[in-house]
Design an enzyme around this catalytic site. Sequence first.
Site, PDB file in Angstrom:
ATOM      1  N   ASP A 122       0.844  -1.192   0.000  1.00 46.98           N
ATOM      2  CA  ASP A 122       0.000   0.000   0.000  1.00 46.98           C
ATOM      3  C   ASP A 122       0.879   1.242   0.000  1.00 46.98           C
ATOM      4  OD1 ASP A 122      -2.374   1.373  -0.045  1.00 46.98           O
ATOM      5  OD2 ASP A 122      -2.640   1.360   2.122  1.00 46.98           O
ATOM      6  N   HIS A 129      -3.816  14.035   1.044  1.00 42.41           N
ATOM      7  CA  HIS A 129      -3.989  13.143   2.197  1.00 42.41           C
ATOM      8  C   HIS A 129      -2.767  13.168   3.109  1.00 42.41           C
ATOM      9  CE1 HIS A 129      -5.102   9.630   4.550  1.00 42.41           C
ATOM     10  NE2 HIS A 129      -3.967   9.041   4.212  1.00 42.41           N
ATOM     11  N   GLU A 195     -10.341   3.897   4.153  1.00 48.47           N
ATOM     12  CA  GLU A 195      -9.549   4.677   3.218  1.00 48.47           C
ATOM     13  C   GLU A 195      -9.948   4.290   1.800  1.00 48.47           C
ATOM     14  OE1 GLU A 195      -5.431   5.815   5.445  1.00 48.47           O
ATOM     15  OE2 GLU A 195      -5.464   3.862   4.446  1.00 48.47           O
ATOM     16  N   GLU A 197      -9.301   3.895  -1.891  1.00 43.87           N
ATOM     17  CA  GLU A 197      -8.072   3.724  -2.649  1.00 43.87           C
ATOM     18  C   GLU A 197      -8.343   3.041  -3.992  1.00 43.87           C
ATOM     19  OE1 GLU A 197      -4.825   2.096  -0.485  1.00 43.87           O
ATOM     20  OE2 GLU A 197      -5.377   3.057   1.402  1.00 43.87           O
ATOM     21  N   ASP A 229      -8.868   0.310   2.506  1.00 44.09           N
ATOM     22  CA  ASP A 229      -7.829  -0.074   3.465  1.00 44.09           C
ATOM     23  C   ASP A 229      -8.310   0.331   4.854  1.00 44.09           C
ATOM     24  OD1 ASP A 229      -5.364  -0.872   4.523  1.00 44.09           O
ATOM     25  OD2 ASP A 229      -4.527   1.134   4.289  1.00 44.09           O
ATOM     26  N   ARG A 233      -7.028   3.704  13.792  1.00 37.62           N
ATOM     27  CA  ARG A 233      -6.116   4.842  13.927  1.00 37.62           C
ATOM     28  C   ARG A 233      -5.452   4.910  15.298  1.00 37.62           C
ATOM     29  NH1 ARG A 233      -4.946   6.154   8.794  1.00 37.62           N
ATOM     30  NH2 ARG A 233      -6.766   6.845   7.606  1.00 37.62           N
ATOM     31  N   GLN A 236      -2.757   2.281  15.235  1.00 34.42           N
ATOM     32  CA  GLN A 236      -1.716   2.748  14.311  1.00 34.42           C
ATOM     33  C   GLN A 236      -0.849   3.830  14.950  1.00 34.42           C
ATOM     34  OE1 GLN A 236      -3.316   4.356  10.697  1.00 34.42           O
ATOM     35  NE2 GLN A 236      -1.324   4.841   9.820  1.00 34.42           N
ATOM     36  N   LYS A 249      -3.522  -1.923  10.450  1.00 33.71           N
ATOM     37  CA  LYS A 249      -3.915  -2.075   9.048  1.00 33.71           C
ATOM     38  C   LYS A 249      -4.179  -3.525   8.648  1.00 33.71           C
ATOM     39  CE  LYS A 249      -3.062   2.216   7.404  1.00 33.71           C
ATOM     40  NZ  LYS A 249      -3.976   3.020   6.579  1.00 33.71           N
ATOM     41  N   THR A 253      -8.315  -5.849   4.443  1.00 34.80           N
ATOM     42  CA  THR A 253      -8.310  -4.941   3.307  1.00 34.80           C
ATOM     43  C   THR A 253      -9.351  -5.468   2.329  1.00 34.80           C
ATOM     44  OG1 THR A 253      -5.950  -4.464   3.566  1.00 34.80           O
ATOM     45  CG2 THR A 253      -6.942  -3.940   1.443  1.00 34.80           C
ATOM     46  N   GLU A 355      -9.630  12.397   8.062  1.00 39.64           N
ATOM     47  CA  GLU A 355      -9.600  13.742   7.486  1.00 39.64           C
ATOM     48  C   GLU A 355     -10.957  14.437   7.595  1.00 39.64           C
ATOM     49  OE1 GLU A 355      -7.053  13.668   3.626  1.00 39.64           O
ATOM     50  OE2 GLU A 355      -7.851  11.640   3.965  1.00 39.64           O
TER      51      GLU A 355
END
Length: 408
Positions: A122, A129, A195, A197, A229, A233, A236, A249, A253, A355
């Site tokens: 990834d 971002h 996320e 992607e 993905d 958080r 992470q 993560k 996925t 975000e």
Amino acid sequence: MDLGGARGPAVTATWLDLPPGTGFGPANLPYGVFATAGTAPRTGIAIGDRVLDLAAATGDPVHATGSLNAFLARGPAAWRDLRAAVTDWLTDEAHRARVEPALVPRDAVTLHLPVAVADYVDFYSSRHHAENLGRILRPGTEPLAPNWCHLPVGYHGRAGTVRVSGTPVVRPSGQRRDAGGAGPTVGPTRRLDMEAEVGFVVGVPSELGTPVPLGAFADHVFGVCLVDDWSARDLQAWEYVPLGPFLGKSFLTSVSPWVVPLAALEAARVPAPAREVPLLPYLDDGRDPWGLDLTLEVRLNGELVSCPPAAQLYWTPAQQLAHLTVNGAALRTGDLYASGTVSGPRRDQLGSFMELSEGGAVPLRLADGTTRTFLEDGDEVTVGATAPGTDGGRISLGEVTGRVVPAR
């Protein structure tokens, strides 16, 4: 069925009765793996509201393996020949009697993971971002690391937890450090994110020790899918220094079930955004850019919350592949690599809830009056995308969906 007599490029005319506004017309022809009740998974191509059963239509056992891998390994010449043949079958009435029995209603099929994923990487290719996360996670410092504009930053993920759209998102557990806490605790994530992607599927392997140059991108990569993905958080944030994402993560996925061939995306090719630093020669794609003008849509429980623009990705998939292999790392059939979160400059173009909620500080207000910072149990996220088609219309990349269920 014989592959001879193919006529070449896709056209809009077809003897099929296609649904109005379908993104799955003859200019698209994405590949997937499907099954019907009581049958084994096999390869199909989406056309309108039906699936062309390639095992039945061609008689080629490569399409009865339950995965695209064996067909993808045959390489670009085989990809071109079959695409041209299928286009001919679906646009020339003379083939109707032979092809129609191999068409299956899409609402009667179960879709499976299209490829057996060999490796998963990834990237972190959206400047918007990366700068947004830099400001959220490292306030008061430069949002981009010094290397970011010189190379496509990425991490090696866990291929074994790549699953097809519709797979439940079990809330992951792990270590986290709560604000003001003396030390870490363990438990379900409180900051579950998604996320939006774009993913790229490798068909042709490469030799260990031999880099893949920019110009060989289409010799190795078959097509494009959508990726979500999922990200914890809080896990992470606690674990990522110094080696980067790990348990935050690797729990899941999700990928869309249809892989759109690069050949269907020729009209979507665009240059990457302007660079402010010169690129090293192995990343300089000025003469043959592979940016893609894809419009993504992120929906939470059916409500549209964002439309991230993939055309603004700073690093293209060809550059990502060149960097992935510059050290001699070998490609394998079924390798999947993803763009990283796609975000644009506006609030309605952000591709993650990290975000959209500014790190949890500004809740996102939904049409029903509720708010979200991060995902709650029961939430369903859907990422879809469209692109300009070679016939002047728009083609669909389908959707990738996941519903959050409680931790186990």
